[in-house]
Design a protein around this motif. Structure first.
Motif, short mmCIF file in Angstrom:
data_model
loop_
_atom_site.label_atom_id
_atom_site.label_comp_id
_atom_site.label_asym_id
_atom_site.label_seq_id
_atom_site.Cartn_x
_atom_site.Cartn_y
_atom_site.Cartn_z
N UNK A 5 86.84 53.59 74.95
CA UNK A 5 87.21 52.77 74.12
C UNK A 5 86.03 52.10 73.23
N UNK A 6 86.31 52.01 71.92
CA UNK A 6 85.28 51.48 70.85
C UNK A 6 84.92 50.21 71.00
N UNK A 7 83.61 49.85 70.80
CA UNK A 7 83.11 48.54 71.04
C UNK A 7 83.44 47.53 70.04
N UNK A 44 98.84 56.16 74.81
CA UNK A 44 97.64 55.96 75.44
C UNK A 44 96.35 55.91 74.61
N UNK A 45 96.56 56.62 73.53
CA UNK A 45 95.35 56.52 72.27
C UNK A 45 95.42 54.99 71.75
N UNK A 46 96.49 54.63 71.55
CA UNK A 46 96.31 53.15 70.84
C UNK A 46 95.90 52.25 71.78
N UNK A 47 96.34 52.29 73.17
CA UNK A 47 96.07 51.41 74.06
C UNK A 47 94.51 51.45 74.28
N UNK A 48 94.13 52.75 74.43
CA UNK A 48 92.35 52.98 74.47
C UNK A 48 91.62 52.25 73.58
N UNK A 55 101.82 47.54 81.27
CA UNK A 55 101.01 46.63 82.01
C UNK A 55 100.05 47.56 82.85
N UNK A 56 100.57 48.41 83.51
CA UNK A 56 99.58 49.19 84.20
C UNK A 56 98.63 50.15 83.70
N UNK A 57 99.47 50.72 82.36
CA UNK A 57 98.22 51.68 81.51
C UNK A 57 97.30 50.82 80.93
N UNK A 58 97.57 49.67 80.50
CA UNK A 58 96.60 48.71 79.82
C UNK A 58 95.36 48.44 81.01
N UNK A 59 95.94 48.19 82.24
CA UNK A 59 94.87 48.03 83.38
C UNK A 59 94.43 49.07 83.50
N UNK A 60 94.65 50.48 83.83
CA UNK A 60 94.07 51.53 84.04
C UNK A 60 93.09 51.85 82.98
N UNK A 61 93.41 51.27 81.62
CA UNK A 61 92.36 51.51 80.48
C UNK A 61 91.39 50.44 80.18
N UNK A 62 91.58 49.67 81.12
CA UNK A 62 90.47 48.17 80.88
C UNK A 62 90.95 47.69 79.65
N UNK A 63 92.09 47.59 79.11
CA UNK A 63 92.50 46.83 77.93
C UNK A 63 93.12 45.60 78.51
#
Length: 351
Positions: free
Chosen positions: A185-187, A259-263, A276-284
């Protein structure tokens, strides 16, 4: 042992990928049936190719009619193929119309049904998927719960089939792709991903208008609102004459691209269950534009919030979340298993 997997939508294809791989690794005989529920078959084909799943053996090519009509088509068109294939078990992933049709048809033919991702509950009686998954769970012989909460739901409802906590096969796929893509994840992210496809959001002109207005407001604050637009959503928005200026509209993307967009995103706005789950796993951070969710695990630490009605206070809440510089790390990601759900599922089925 002979397996038959029935799918009809992109999320079902994703959930099934590690199970397909595991069955073939163990020398099982597998038939894949695509109902054609997703009316753009080429879009589904893109997911088969990316996830390295072979082409379906049978495409039922059901027509995009009303939900009742399409369900009836799936049941009727699936009966003869299932009789000929005569599998030991029909694998039914998720909660779609295709999943319900397959479960009912197999049950009536006396073929065992295994429900992948069983026990999820949103408690919304007017939501088609909620009714689908409840019926599927109560006519399945073997039920694979993706989280402990899902298993608890099945126990409370006294389902007749055998219940197993397996973990989430979507998490299996996610782990594989996360490692392969090296997602970080970019800052200083300034992008917001939005996906809208649920019937009660897109078929109500007032709701979809407010959602688009929300996206434009966020855009006016300097954020890039990226909207991978579902064909049916695009059709509805066009029919209502809603202007999309100021929103970054893109075509539906492959799994890895999402996944790249979400990350890379600062936030997700969605009415999807899987995202919702994928954003949770990616901490978005996620804002779910619904009145409830079947994935209560994602509420942990305020990661996911429900926004059933869009008001000025909703916009203020979203802006506050966007302005947060630090996002709390998830503590209990293992709610969804250890990335080995498919191995556990296939092992149980083979026994």
């Amino acid at each position: 042992m002979k397996f038959c997997l029935v799918v009809g939508t992109r999320p079902q294809i994703i959930k099934s990928q590690p199970i397909v791989r595991e069955i073939l690794t163990h020398g099982g005989k597998l038939s894949i049936v695509h109902t054609g529920q997703h009316y753009d078959y080429e879009m589904s084909k893109m997911f088969f190719e990316e996830l390295k799943i072979r082409e379906p053996d049978i495409n039922l090519a059901v027509k995009p009619r009303s939900s009742a009509n399409q369900l009836a088509q799936i049941i009727m068109k699936l009966e003869n193929p299932l009789r000929k294939l005569n599998p030991d078990v029909v694998l039914v992933p998720g909660d779609t119309r295709s999943a319900l049709g397959a479960a009912l048809c197999a049950n009536r033919l006396g073929i065992k049904v295994a429900h992948i991702e069983s026990g999820a509950r949103s408690m919304e009686f007017d939501m088609e998927e909620e009714v689908n998954r409840r019926i599927i769970d109560h006519c399945s012989n073997i039920l694979f719960a993706p989280t402990p909460w899902c298993r608890k739901n099945l126990q409370k409802e006294s389902v007749l089939g055998d219940i197993h906590f397996s973990g989430d096969t979507m998490y299996d796929v996610f782990i594989k792709f996360k490692n392969m893509l090296d997602l970080n994840k970019p800052s200083n992210s300034k992008s917001v991903i939005m996906t809208i496809h649920r019937k009660d959001n897109i078929e109500d002109i007032s709701k979809i208008t407010k959602i688009i207005q929300l996206a434009k407001k966020i855009s006016s604050k300097g954020y890039d609102v990226i909207f991978p637009i579902h064909p049916h959503t695009a059709k509805k928005i066009k029919s209502f004459g809603i202007n999309l200026d100021g929103i970054n509209i893109i075509e539906p993307v492959k799994y890895s691209e999402m996944l790249q967009l979400l990350s890379n995103a600062k936030m997700l706005l969605t009415d999807s269950g899987g995202l919702q789950k994928e954003s949770y796993w990616l901490n978005t951070p996620c804002v779910t534009l619904r009145k409830s969710t079947e994935w209560v695990e994602t509420f942990e630490g305020g990661h996911n919030v429900l926004v059933p009605k869009l008001t000025n206070s909703s916009f203020d809440l979203i802006l506050r979340k966007l302005s947060n510089k630090k996002v709390k790390k998830q503590k209990n990601i293992k709610h969804f298993g250890n990335g080995m759900a498919a191995k556990k599922i296939v092992s149980i089925l083979l026994k």
